[in-house]
Scaffold this active site. Structure first.
Site, PDB file in Angstrom:
ATOM      1  CG  ASP A   1      -1.616   1.167   1.340  1.00  9.76           C
ATOM      2  OD1 ASP A   1      -2.784   1.847   0.064  1.00  9.76           O
ATOM      3  OD2 ASP A   1      -1.681   1.965   2.727  1.00  9.76           O
TER       4      ASP A   1
ATOM      5  CG  ASP B   1      -1.610   7.554   0.835  1.00 13.29           C
ATOM      6  OD1 ASP B   1      -0.855   7.612  -0.124  1.00 13.29           O
ATOM      7  OD2 ASP B   1      -2.581   7.296   0.609  1.00 13.29           O
TER       8      ASP B   1
END
Length: 178
Positions: free
Chosen positions: A15, A17
């Site tokens: 991922d 963020d």
């Protein structure tokens, strides 16, 4: 000493963020963004700077040097900002985005992201590790067989090594139960 095909996952998926960098690119970054002149960071319209978490560039470089594919799976509502950030940040002197083999960066389900990653690479789900800061995304492990690793404060070397060991255990269990 070369790596055994069975000792590492075929692909590591991140991922973005709060996994690779300490912000949400769709709410904490105000475009346009530019590369900082003094460091491996980006600067937004208001002068706020953002960089990868400390260990991230070395971990991604290590994966690539060992022939392990790298992918991004992010449900950000600002995919253009995320890709621009990956284009401006560097790893080993080259654009970070060039170290990623697959980019699944758009709003939607992580299941959808992983279905596309699997189709693009041909790798089985049990040959994947996924780092993410949201526990709800552990559904990829329960539903698909991807090894999920929860990230609390960015990906670190310690977490990376734990993930590889957890993936090895996960794969052994998967192979013996199927």
């Amino acid at each position: 000493m070369g790596r055994s095909e069975e000792s590492f996952p075929k692909i590591v998926v991140f991922d973005l963020d709060y996994t690779l960098w300490p912000c949400w690119c769709d709410t904490h970054i105000s475009p346009p963004v530019t590369r900082s002149k003094d460091e491996n960071a980006i600067v937004d319209r208001y002068g706020s700077t953002m960089a990868f978490y400390k260990d991230v560039p070395e971990i991604i470089a290590h994966l690539k040097q060992n022939g392990i594919k790298v992918a991004a799976a992010s449900r950000t509502c600002a995919p253009d900002v995320a890709k621009k950030m990956l284009s401006l940040l560097h790893i080993d002197g080259t654009r970070a985005i060039d170290h990623f083999d697959v980019l699944e960066i758009y709003p939607g389900s992580k299941i959808t992201h992983f279905n596309f990653i699997q189709k693009q690479t041909g790798f089985e789900y049990h040959d994947m590790v996924f780092f993410d800061d949201e526990t709800r995304n552990k559904e990829v492990e329960h539903r698909l067989g991807v090894k999920f690793m929860f990230v609390s404060e960015g990906v670190t070397w310690k977490l990376y090594h734990q993930a590889i060991e957890a993936w090895r255990d996960h794969k052994r269990h998967w192979v013996t139960s199927n």
